[in-house]
Design a protein around this motif. Structure first.
Motif: not given
Length: 440
Positions: A363-384
Motif C-alpha cells: 500500500v503506498p506510503a501516502a495512503v495512511r492505513t488503519y486496521l481494526l480487528a475483532g476478538g470474539s468468535a461468537d457469531l450466531p448461526g456460523v461455524l466459528n
C-alpha cells in the motif's frame, strides 16, 4: 454414508456463509464461465485505459438513510461476465434486485453507488466511500444491519456506520457489487470507479475508503495497483484506508472446516449456502456426486467463487487444522478421502490467491492505513473459527497483519466484537470516525 451425513449436518447447521450473512434468491441454472479474468499484474507498461462509467439509472429516496442509489456501467473492454453459482444462491435480491434493473445476475461491469443523506452538505473536507464484504450488500452492511436477520448479535440496531458518519458531518457514499462473491480485481475496478465519480461530483482531490471483510481485498487491490491489463490504475486519490476485519494476511477457513462447508453447500446433501466448497466430489446418501461450480478452484469451465480463492493463505503452520472433522487431511492437503475428494489449499492458492501479490505490491506510503480487528468468535448461526484468536471468521493476526502497508496510522483490537459487529457496534463506529478525523 447417511450416518456420516447426519453426524456432519449438526455442524453444517451452524454454517450459513463465508464472511457475511446468507441471502438466498430464486433458483437459476448455472452456465460455464465464458472467460477467465486476466491475471493480476503490478506493472503499468502497455495497459489499456479504463473507460469512464456511464450512469444507467437513479433511484431517489430509497430509504435506509440513503438519499439516492445510482446504477453505473463500466464499459471497459476486458471486464468478464462472471459466472453465478447454481440454485439462485448468489442472485441479487431485495432492494438490490430493483437497483440492478430486475436482473438477478447482473454483468460484473455494473455497480451501485449509494449516496447517504448529507452527501452534498456535510462539512468534512474528505468524503468517505464504504466497501462491503462477501455475500452482502451496502444496505445491510452499512445502513440496516438487521436486514437479513443476522447482524452478529441477538438485537440489531436500526442504523449503521453510514448514518453514524453522516451525522458526524461526513459526506458518505457506498459501493454495491453485482456479484456477491465476485473477483476482487473486478470489484477493485468498481472501487476505483466510485472514487473517481465521488471526486468529480464534489470537486475533491481524494476520498477516504472504509472497507469491511472481503471488501478490504478489493480496496487494497485498487490502491496497490494490483490489476489485470484492463484494470484502472491507482490515481493517488485515496487519503486514508480503514479496514474492518479485513483478511490482510489471508484465511484458510474454507479448507480448515471443509466438511461442514461442503455439507452446507452441496445440493445432493441438501446444502444451499452461498459459499464455496473445497471439494470436487462428495458422497451424499450413498451417491458419489460432482458439483464443479461450487469449488474454490476453477474446474471444467466453471468458476463461481474466484473472490474466495483470492483470499486464501495457509495458517496450518500456526494454528493447525481441525483433525476432528471428516476427511480433514485430504480436504486441507488434497487427495481422496473417505467421502470427499479435492485438490487442497495449496493448489487453490497457486491458482490465484491475491494475498501474496498484495503484500508484495504494498500500500503506498501516502495512503495512511488503519486496521481494526475483532476478538470474539461468537457469531450466531456460523461455524466459528476457533483454532486461534479470531472474530469468528478472520484470525485476529490476519486482520492486524501490516505486511506491505507503507504507513500504518493505527491498529486496534476490539476483543468483545465479532466479525459482523465490527461494521456497526458503537465502539467500532467511534474508532472509525476517530481515525478519519485524526490529523495527518
Amino acid at each position: 454414508m447417511k450416518t456420516a451425513v447426519r453426524r456432519g449436518r449438526a455442524a453444517a447447521v451452524l454454517l450459513s456463509l463465508v464472511l457475511s450473512t446468507l441471502l438466498l434468491a430464486t433458483p437459476a441454472p448455472a452456465t460455464p464461465a465464458p472467460a477467465t479474468p486476466a491475471p493480476a499484474t503490478t506493472t503499468t507498461a502497455v495497459t489499456m485505459a479504463a473507460a469512464a462509467p456511464t450512469l444507467e439509472a437513479t433511484y431517489p429516496a430509497p430509504g435506509n438513510g440513503w438519499a439516492k442509489v445510482e446504477r453505473y456501467l463500466d464499459p471497459t473492454p476486458g471486464i468478464p461476465a462472471e459466472q453465478y453459482p447454481p440454485g439462485g444462491r448468489g442472485d441479487q435480491d431485495g432492494a438490490r434486485l430493483t437497483y440492478f434493473g430486475g436482473v438477478r445476475q447482473p454483468f460484473s461491469g455494473r455497480f451501485l453507488l449509494y449516496s447517504a443523506a448529507g452527501w452534498d452538505t456535510g462539512p468534512r473536507p474528505t468524503p468517505v466511500l464504504l466497501v462491503h464484504g462477501a455475500n452482502d450488500n451496502a444496505d445491510r452492511a452499512w445502513a440496516a444491519p438487521g436486514e437479513s436477520g443476522n447482524c452478529g448479535a441477538a438485537a440489531c440496531p436500526a442504523t449503521g456506520l453510514a448514518q453514524y458518519l453522516a451525522a458526524s458531518g461526513h459526506r458518505v457514499f457506498a459501493v454495491g457489487f453485482a456479484h456477491k462473491q465476485g473477483d476482487n480485481l473486478v470489484q477493485a475496478q468498481a472501487v476505483g470507479d466510485a472514487v473517481a465519480l465521488i471526486r468529480a461530483r464534489l470537486g475533491v482531490p481524494q476520498v477516504d475508503v472504509v472497507a469491511w471483510s472481503k471488501g478490504e481485498v478489493a480496496a487494497r487491490a485498487y490502491v496497490s495497483s494490483v490489476r489485470p491489463s484492463w484494470g484502472r490504475a491507482y490515481a493517488g486519490d485515496v487519503r486514508r484506508l480503514v479496514t474492518l476485519g479485513g483478511p490482510n494476511g489471508g484465511l484458510d477457513y474454507v479448507y480448515a472446516h471443509g466438511w461442514a462447508f461442503s455439507l452446507a453447500t452441496w445440493p445432493a446433501c441438501g446444502g444451499t449456502a452461498n459459499a464455496p466448497s473445497p471439494h470436487l466430489y462428495m458422497t451424499c446418501y450413498g451417491t458419489y456426486t460432482a458439483q464443479p461450480c461450487l469449488g474454490v478452484l476453477p474446474t471444467g469451465g466453471y468458476d463461481c467463487y474466484p473472490g474466495q480463492r483470492q483470499l486464501l493463505a495457509r495458517w496450518d503452520g500456526r494454528y493447525g487444522v481441525d483433525s476432528t472433522a471428516q476427511d480433514w487431511w485430504t480436504t486441507y492437503f488434497g487427495g481422496q478421502g473417505f467421502y470427499t475428494s479435492g485438490q487442497g489449499i495449496q493448489a487453490a492458492i497457486d491458482a490465484g490467491s491475491l494475498i501474496g501479490p498484495l503484500q508484495r505490491a504494498g500500500v503506498p506510503a501516502a495512503v495512511r492505513t488503519y486496521l481494526l480487528a475483532g476478538g470474539s468468535a461468537d457469531l450466531p448461526g456460523v461455524l466459528n473459527e476457533n483454532r486461534g484468536p479470531s472474530d469468528g471468521i478472520v484470525f485476529t493476526a490476519s486482520a492486524l497483519d501490516t505486511t506491505g502497508i507503507g504507513t500504518v496510522g493505527g491498529t486496534r483490537l476490539l476483543a468483545g466484537l465479532n466479525h459482523l459487529e465490527l461494521a456497526w457496534a458503537p465502539e467500532a463506529q467511534a474508532q472509525v470516525a476517530a481515525w478519519l478525523d485524526a490529523p495527518a
